[in-house]
Design a protein around this motif. Structure first.
Motif, mmCIF file in Angstrom:
data_model
loop_
_atom_site.group_PDB
_atom_site.id
_atom_site.type_symbol
_atom_site.label_atom_id
_atom_site.label_comp_id
_atom_site.label_asym_id
_atom_site.label_seq_id
_atom_site.Cartn_x
_atom_site.Cartn_y
_atom_site.Cartn_z
ATOM 1 N N PRO A 161 6.722 9.665 -6.954
ATOM 2 C CA PRO A 161 6.327 8.475 -7.722
ATOM 3 C C PRO A 161 6.820 7.192 -7.045
ATOM 4 C CG PRO A 161 8.148 9.577 -8.801
ATOM 5 C CD PRO A 161 7.738 10.441 -7.650
ATOM 6 N N LEU A 162 6.197 6.095 -7.402
ATOM 7 C CA LEU A 162 6.597 4.771 -6.946
ATOM 8 C C LEU A 162 7.250 4.068 -8.125
ATOM 9 C CD1 LEU A 162 6.514 2.383 -4.913
ATOM 10 C CD2 LEU A 162 4.278 1.811 -5.898
ATOM 11 N N PHE A 163 8.456 3.540 -7.916
ATOM 12 C CA PHE A 163 9.169 2.786 -8.937
ATOM 13 C C PHE A 163 9.066 1.308 -8.596
ATOM 14 C CE2 PHE A 163 10.909 6.968 -9.130
ATOM 15 C CZ PHE A 163 11.218 7.180 -10.455
ATOM 16 N N ILE A 164 8.578 0.509 -9.545
ATOM 17 C CA ILE A 164 8.455 -0.931 -9.362
ATOM 18 C C ILE A 164 9.374 -1.604 -10.367
ATOM 19 C CG2 ILE A 164 6.909 -2.921 -9.418
ATOM 20 C CD1 ILE A 164 4.592 -0.935 -8.899
ATOM 21 N N PHE A 186 0.877 -1.169 0.000
ATOM 22 C CA PHE A 186 0.000 0.000 0.000
ATOM 23 C C PHE A 186 0.914 1.217 0.000
ATOM 24 C CE2 PHE A 186 -2.649 -3.256 1.941
ATOM 25 C CZ PHE A 186 -3.872 -3.044 1.331
ATOM 26 N N ASP A 187 0.800 2.058 -1.008
ATOM 27 C CA ASP A 187 1.686 3.204 -1.118
ATOM 28 C C ASP A 187 0.879 4.445 -1.467
ATOM 29 O OD1 ASP A 187 5.062 3.188 -1.886
ATOM 30 O OD2 ASP A 187 3.892 5.018 -1.945
ATOM 31 N N ASN A 188 1.418 5.588 -1.138
ATOM 32 C CA ASN A 188 0.804 6.858 -1.476
ATOM 33 C C ASN A 188 1.729 7.555 -2.459
ATOM 34 O OD1 ASN A 188 -0.302 9.391 -1.641
ATOM 35 N ND2 ASN A 188 -0.478 9.685 0.561
ATOM 36 N N ASP A 194 0.504 14.748 -10.637
ATOM 37 C CA ASP A 194 1.884 14.770 -11.134
ATOM 38 C C ASP A 194 1.917 14.823 -12.657
ATOM 39 O OD1 ASP A 194 2.980 14.599 -8.569
ATOM 40 O OD2 ASP A 194 2.901 12.410 -8.604
ATOM 41 N N ASP A 195 3.001 15.386 -13.174
ATOM 42 C CA ASP A 195 3.227 15.430 -14.621
ATOM 43 C C ASP A 195 4.185 14.296 -14.976
ATOM 44 O OD1 ASP A 195 3.740 15.934 -17.257
ATOM 45 O OD2 ASP A 195 4.505 17.966 -16.934
ATOM 46 N N PRO A 196 3.707 13.212 -15.591
ATOM 47 C CA PRO A 196 4.583 12.076 -15.881
ATOM 48 C C PRO A 196 5.644 12.349 -16.951
ATOM 49 C CG PRO A 196 2.417 11.720 -16.821
ATOM 50 C CD PRO A 196 2.344 12.997 -16.014
ATOM 51 N N SER A 197 5.536 13.456 -17.658
ATOM 52 C CA SER A 197 6.504 13.742 -18.724
ATOM 53 C C SER A 197 7.773 14.401 -18.181
ATOM 54 C CB SER A 197 5.873 14.650 -19.785
ATOM 55 O OG SER A 197 5.541 15.914 -19.220
ATOM 56 N N VAL A 198 7.802 14.736 -16.897
ATOM 57 C CA VAL A 198 8.966 15.392 -16.312
ATOM 58 C C VAL A 198 10.063 14.414 -16.045
ATOM 59 C CG1 VAL A 198 9.810 16.717 -14.339
ATOM 60 C CG2 VAL A 198 7.566 17.196 -15.310
ATOM 61 N N ILE A 255 6.653 3.018 -13.399
ATOM 62 C CA ILE A 255 6.663 4.230 -12.594
ATOM 63 C C ILE A 255 5.219 4.662 -12.408
ATOM 64 C CG2 ILE A 255 7.478 6.602 -12.393
ATOM 65 C CD1 ILE A 255 9.702 5.799 -14.413
ATOM 66 N N VAL A 256 4.789 4.724 -11.156
ATOM 67 C CA VAL A 256 3.419 5.093 -10.827
ATOM 68 C C VAL A 256 3.441 6.499 -10.248
ATOM 69 C CG1 VAL A 256 1.340 4.452 -9.535
ATOM 70 C CG2 VAL A 256 2.959 2.668 -10.278
ATOM 71 N N VAL A 257 2.690 7.394 -10.872
ATOM 72 C CA VAL A 257 2.647 8.788 -10.426
ATOM 73 C C VAL A 257 1.259 9.115 -9.900
ATOM 74 C CG1 VAL A 257 4.450 9.526 -12.019
ATOM 75 C CG2 VAL A 257 2.077 9.661 -12.722
ATOM 76 N N GLY A 258 1.185 10.156 -9.105
ATOM 77 C CA GLY A 258 -0.085 10.595 -8.547
ATOM 78 C C GLY A 258 -0.915 11.355 -9.560
ATOM 79 N N PRO A 259 -2.184 11.586 -9.243
ATOM 80 C CA PRO A 259 -3.089 12.238 -10.202
ATOM 81 C C PRO A 259 -2.713 13.682 -10.519
ATOM 82 C CG PRO A 259 -4.169 11.923 -8.084
ATOM 83 C CD PRO A 259 -2.850 11.222 -8.011
#
Length: 101
Positions: free
Chosen positions: A52-55, A45-47, A97-101, A91-95
């Motif tokens: 971001p979360l890296f898996i 469970f991560d926030n 966040d800008d994933p293109s950065v 890579i899981v980003v929050g709602p």
């Protein structure tokens, strides 16, 4: 889900980010409605709000998913995912966040 997260963290000594729990025995899986006896379950469970979360998912036969706290799926991992079992970094980003950065 919040109660499950909190109680699992207490029972398994999880604190901070990156703590995965592996459930293998019958007793560990009690309370999971759809669990099977032969499948190991790995939970985290991560926030991702703010960081971001890296898996790093290794090569090999397995299946997984990324779900939100309402158990809505966002992505399949492994054999059913885009890497098709070849291993990948997700890579899981929050709602917000800008994933293109």
């Amino acid at each position: 889900m919040t109660t499950w997260r909190n109680e699992q963290a207490k029972a398994c000594g999880i604190s901070g980010r990156g703590g995965f729990v592996v459930l293998q025995s019958y007793n560990e899986k009690l309370g999971i409605v759809t669990a099977t006896l032969t499948t190991p379950y790995i939970f985290n469970f991560d926030n991702v709000e703010g960081d971001p979360l890296f898996i790093n998912y290794p090569v090999g036969p397995s299946a997984g998913a990324i779900l939100d706290m309402w158990q809505r799926p966002f992505a399949d991992l492994r054999l059913t995912g885009p890497d098709e079992g070849d291993g990948a970094t997700f890579i899981v980003v929050g709602p917000s966040d800008d994933p293109s950065v």
